[in-house]
Design a protein around this motif. Structure first.
Motif, PDB file in Angstrom:
ATOM      1  N   ASP A 198       0.808  -1.220   0.000  1.00 36.60           N
ATOM      2  CA  ASP A 198       0.000   0.000   0.000  1.00 36.60           C
ATOM      3  C   ASP A 198       0.843   1.272   0.000  1.00 36.60           C
ATOM      4  N   LEU A 199       2.092   1.166   0.456  1.00 36.75           N
ATOM      5  CA  LEU A 199       2.957   2.338   0.591  1.00 36.75           C
ATOM      6  C   LEU A 199       4.101   2.238  -0.405  1.00 36.75           C
ATOM      7  N   THR A 200       4.434   3.368  -1.038  1.00 40.65           N
ATOM      8  CA  THR A 200       5.530   3.335  -2.013  1.00 40.65           C
ATOM      9  C   THR A 200       6.875   3.721  -1.397  1.00 40.65           C
ATOM     10  N   ARG A 201       6.861   4.683  -0.450  1.00 47.42           N
ATOM     11  CA  ARG A 201       8.113   5.064   0.216  1.00 47.42           C
ATOM     12  C   ARG A 201       7.819   5.956   1.418  1.00 47.42           C
ATOM     13  N   ILE A 212       6.747  19.055   1.641  1.00 49.07           N
ATOM     14  CA  ILE A 212       6.779  17.797   0.904  1.00 49.07           C
ATOM     15  C   ILE A 212       6.186  17.989  -0.480  1.00 49.07           C
ATOM     16  N   ALA A 213       6.420  17.018  -1.351  1.00 49.36           N
ATOM     17  CA  ALA A 213       5.874  17.040  -2.715  1.00 49.36           C
ATOM     18  C   ALA A 213       4.359  16.817  -2.659  1.00 49.36           C
ATOM     19  N   PRO A 214       3.663  17.212  -3.719  1.00 49.44           N
ATOM     20  CA  PRO A 214       2.196  17.060  -3.746  1.00 49.44           C
ATOM     21  C   PRO A 214       1.775  15.616  -4.049  1.00 49.44           C
ATOM     22  N   GLU A 215       2.106  14.735  -3.138  1.00 43.88           N
ATOM     23  CA  GLU A 215       1.729  13.330  -3.264  1.00 43.88           C
ATOM     24  C   GLU A 215       0.745  13.002  -2.151  1.00 43.88           C
ATOM     25  N   PHE A 216      -0.012  11.928  -2.331  1.00 41.86           N
ATOM     26  CA  PHE A 216      -0.973  11.528  -1.311  1.00 41.86           C
ATOM     27  C   PHE A 216      -0.239  10.758  -0.225  1.00 41.86           C
ATOM     28  N   VAL A 217      -0.155  11.359   0.964  1.00 39.24           N
ATOM     29  CA  VAL A 217       0.604  10.754   2.057  1.00 39.24           C
ATOM     30  C   VAL A 217      -0.311  10.337   3.204  1.00 39.24           C
ATOM     31  N   VAL A 218       0.163   9.325   3.925  1.00 45.19           N
ATOM     32  CA  VAL A 218      -0.559   8.799   5.084  1.00 45.19           C
ATOM     33  C   VAL A 218       0.441   8.566   6.205  1.00 45.19           C
ATOM     34  N   GLY A 219      -0.100   8.302   7.386  1.00 46.37           N
ATOM     35  CA  GLY A 219       0.730   8.012   8.544  1.00 46.37           C
ATOM     36  C   GLY A 219       0.837   9.204   9.464  1.00 46.37           C
ATOM     37  N   TYR A 220       1.207   8.944  10.696  1.00 51.44           N
ATOM     38  CA  TYR A 220       1.376   9.976  11.701  1.00 51.44           C
ATOM     39  C   TYR A 220       0.140  10.880  11.809  1.00 51.44           C
ATOM     40  N   GLY A 221      -1.032  10.229  11.807  1.00 48.29           N
ATOM     41  CA  GLY A 221      -2.299  10.945  11.924  1.00 48.29           C
ATOM     42  C   GLY A 221      -3.023  11.127  10.607  1.00 48.29           C
ATOM     43  N   GLN A 259      -2.054   5.279  12.333  1.00 52.98           N
ATOM     44  CA  GLN A 259      -1.195   4.787  13.404  1.00 52.98           C
ATOM     45  C   GLN A 259       0.265   4.639  13.006  1.00 52.98           C
ATOM     46  N   LEU A 260       0.587   4.767  11.736  1.00 51.91           N
ATOM     47  CA  LEU A 260       1.974   4.619  11.307  1.00 51.91           C
ATOM     48  C   LEU A 260       2.837   5.688  11.974  1.00 51.91           C
ATOM     49  N   PRO A 261       4.024   5.348  12.466  1.00 52.74           N
ATOM     50  CA  PRO A 261       4.860   6.320  13.171  1.00 52.74           C
ATOM     51  C   PRO A 261       5.670   7.223  12.234  1.00 52.74           C
ATOM     52  N   PHE A 262       5.433   7.123  10.954  1.00 51.39           N
ATOM     53  CA  PHE A 262       6.135   7.896   9.933  1.00 51.39           C
ATOM     54  C   PHE A 262       5.119   8.373   8.902  1.00 51.39           C
ATOM     55  N   VAL A 263       5.578   9.201   7.956  1.00 55.63           N
ATOM     56  CA  VAL A 263       4.732   9.667   6.855  1.00 55.63           C
ATOM     57  C   VAL A 263       5.223   8.995   5.586  1.00 55.63           C
ATOM     58  N   ALA A 264       4.284   8.392   4.844  1.00 57.33           N
ATOM     59  CA  ALA A 264       4.654   7.666   3.630  1.00 57.33           C
ATOM     60  C   ALA A 264       3.688   7.976   2.506  1.00 57.33           C
ATOM     61  N   VAL A 265       4.150   7.762   1.284  1.00 61.22           N
ATOM     62  CA  VAL A 265       3.313   7.947   0.103  1.00 61.22           C
ATOM     63  C   VAL A 265       2.426   6.723  -0.063  1.00 61.22           C
ATOM     64  N   LEU A 266       1.135   6.973  -0.243  1.00 58.82           N
ATOM     65  CA  LEU A 266       0.192   5.891  -0.471  1.00 58.82           C
ATOM     66  C   LEU A 266       0.194   5.527  -1.948  1.00 58.82           C
ATOM     67  N   ALA A 267       0.258   4.252  -2.227  1.00 63.87           N
ATOM     68  CA  ALA A 267       0.286   3.778  -3.614  1.00 63.87           C
ATOM     69  C   ALA A 267      -1.027   4.155  -4.310  1.00 63.87           C
ATOM     70  N   PRO A 268      -0.950   4.674  -5.537  1.00 64.87           N
ATOM     71  CA  PRO A 268      -2.147   5.102  -6.250  1.00 64.87           C
ATOM     72  C   PRO A 268      -3.218   4.023  -6.406  1.00 64.87           C
ATOM     73  N   HIS A 269      -2.817   2.775  -6.508  1.00 61.21           N
ATOM     74  CA  HIS A 269      -3.816   1.727  -6.691  1.00 61.21           C
ATOM     75  C   HIS A 269      -4.751   1.596  -5.472  1.00 61.21           C
ATOM     76  N   VAL A 270      -4.317   2.088  -4.302  1.00 61.86           N
ATOM     77  CA  VAL A 270      -5.122   2.001  -3.090  1.00 61.86           C
ATOM     78  C   VAL A 270      -6.291   2.976  -3.148  1.00 61.86           C
ATOM     79  N   TYR A 271      -6.036   4.176  -3.618  1.00 66.54           N
ATOM     80  CA  TYR A 271      -7.084   5.216  -3.620  1.00 66.54           C
ATOM     81  C   TYR A 271      -7.617   5.528  -5.019  1.00 66.54           C
ATOM     82  N   GLY A 272      -7.171   4.797  -5.999  1.00 63.65           N
ATOM     83  CA  GLY A 272      -7.674   4.997  -7.358  1.00 63.65           C
ATOM     84  C   GLY A 272      -7.076   6.187  -8.055  1.00 63.65           C
ATOM     85  N   GLY A 273      -5.903   6.619  -7.606  1.00 60.18           N
ATOM     86  CA  GLY A 273      -5.254   7.809  -8.190  1.00 60.18           C
ATOM     87  C   GLY A 273      -4.415   7.519  -9.380  1.00 60.18           C
TER      88      GLY A 273
END
Length: 179
Positions: free
Chosen positions: A4-7, A147-156, A165-179
């Protein structure tokens, strides 16, 4: 969550170190003043919790919930208050704590709304800002990271109430949200 996360964009250690630096500045700026932190639910809950543990000054906190997203991944610009403050803010120093500044539409509206209540001051602290996505300039006094204009998740930050609940911020893979 593996695929689900790219980086990872910002690590747990980077976040903690930056919050400690920002807290030191906030303590210095508000020395001798009572400060009210206003967290914006739900995303800022983690940022606010960790920030307040670094603060040494006289602080209290309250929460607001506002929405301009609905079920979308982009702000509609129409803001609704879902939960208002329990605290009177007239003549108080207010620091709005946010997880992310994206378009700026919601935060700009929120700051205007708070100013209409007669506080001594209103400033903004945000963990993340996407400068390329900003549509309305918002004066951020305390900034964690651009940060870059990417869809990020984690840390709230979430997608469909997941990943907060992730303790870091990561880019969400586009296939997860249909992006």
């Amino acid at each position: 969550m593996g695929g689900d996360l790219t980086r990872i964009v910002v690590t747990e250690e980077e976040i903690d170190a930056r919050l400690a630096e920002l807290a030191a500045r906030i303590d210095e700026d508000y020395a001798g003043k009572e400060l009210l932190l206003v967290g914006v639910l739900k995303g800022a809950s983690i940022v606010m919790s960790d920030l307040i543990r670094h603060l040494r000054g006289d602080v209290s906190m309250d929460w607001m919930a506002v929405s301009s997203y609905g079920a979308s991944t982009q702000s509609s610009g129409v803001v609704r208050i879902l939960k208002d403050l329990d605290t009177e803010i007239a003549d108080r120093h207010v620091l709005v704590v946010e997880d992310i500044l994206d378009s700026g539409l919601t935060l700009s509206w929120l700051v205007d709304n708070l100013y209409s209540r007669g506080p001594a001051s209103v400033e903004i602290m945000t963990l993340l800002r996407k400068p390329e996505a900003v549509k309305v300039e918002v004066d951020v006094k305390y900034l964690g990271f651009d940060i870059a204009p990417e869809f990020v998740v984690g840390y709230g930050l979430d997608y469909a109430e997941r990943y907060r609940q992730l303790p870091f911020v990561a880019v969400l893979a586009p296939h997860v949200y249909g992006g």
